[in-house]
Design a protein around this motif. Structure first.
Motif, mmCIF file in Angstrom:
data_model
loop_
_atom_site.group_PDB
_atom_site.id
_atom_site.type_symbol
_atom_site.label_atom_id
_atom_site.label_comp_id
_atom_site.label_asym_id
_atom_site.label_seq_id
_atom_site.Cartn_x
_atom_site.Cartn_y
_atom_site.Cartn_z
ATOM 1 N N ASN A 122 3.785 1.639 -1.074
ATOM 2 C CA ASN A 122 4.542 1.826 -2.476
ATOM 3 C C ASN A 122 3.542 2.654 -3.371
ATOM 4 O O ASN A 122 4.206 3.247 -3.999
ATOM 5 C CB ASN A 122 4.961 0.666 -2.863
ATOM 6 C CG ASN A 122 6.366 0.087 -2.127
ATOM 7 O OD1 ASN A 122 7.010 1.030 -1.764
ATOM 8 N ND2 ASN A 122 6.600 -0.960 -2.049
ATOM 9 N N LYS A 123 2.160 2.551 -3.310
ATOM 10 C CA LYS A 123 1.295 3.100 -4.062
ATOM 11 C C LYS A 123 0.835 4.385 -3.653
ATOM 12 O O LYS A 123 0.478 5.342 -4.107
ATOM 13 C CB LYS A 123 0.192 2.252 -4.529
ATOM 14 C CG LYS A 123 0.815 0.991 -5.251
ATOM 15 C CD LYS A 123 -0.311 0.102 -5.712
ATOM 16 C CE LYS A 123 0.191 -1.195 -5.943
ATOM 17 N NZ LYS A 123 -1.101 -2.044 -6.087
ATOM 18 N N CYS B 217 0.827 -1.177 -0.201
ATOM 19 C CA CYS B 217 0.015 -0.112 0.169
ATOM 20 C C CYS B 217 0.778 1.249 -0.038
ATOM 21 O O CYS B 217 0.509 2.112 -0.898
ATOM 22 C CB CYS B 217 -0.882 -0.089 1.169
ATOM 23 S SG CYS B 217 -1.921 1.573 1.458
#
Length: 128
Positions: free
Chosen positions: A80-81, A78
């Motif tokens: 990372n995005k 999560c």
């Protein structure tokens, strides 16, 4: 002299860590499961969802790592995005919402700027 003092203060304040820089460090620590760094970037006690005991120490953070970062969501994936969402009413706070397996944003991680820099302060799990 007054101008020099004001300029020095402005340079000092502008050198303060931004929320984005802090979050980059935090998400790297979560992706590496680096409890030592996560603890350093946290403000204890970590507030948990209603009815769940707070995390009071680094030892408890280590023991409850899975509950905090992997039980209802994959925080590393999560983070990372996701982009931090600054609180509109308080610019010294931001949050990151993470989805469960079905894609519903159910875990919200909270952060705040303290006198020692940005810190992870806890989470809300909307399923609990």
């Amino acid at each position: 002299m007054k101008t020099l003092t004001t300029l020095s203060l402005l340079l000092l304040l502008s050198g303060a860590e931004s929320a984005e820089t802090f979050f980059q460090s935090f998400k790297t620590a979560v992706s590496k499961r680096d409890v030592e760094t996560i603890a350093r970037l946290s403000k204890f006690p970590l507030v948990m969802s209603f009815g769940i005991p707070a995390v009071k120490t680094k030892a408890q953070l280590s023991k409850r790592y899975r509950q905090i970062f992997n039980e209802q969501t994959d925080a590393a994936a999560c983070f990372n995005k996701a982009k931090p969402e600054m609180d509109r009413e308080n610019p010294k706070q931001f949050s990151v919402a993470c989805p469960d397996a079905a894609g519903n944003e159910v875990v919200i991680y909270h952060f705040e700027q303290t006198t020692t820099g940005w810190k992870f302060t806890g989470l809300d799990n909307l399923n609990e």
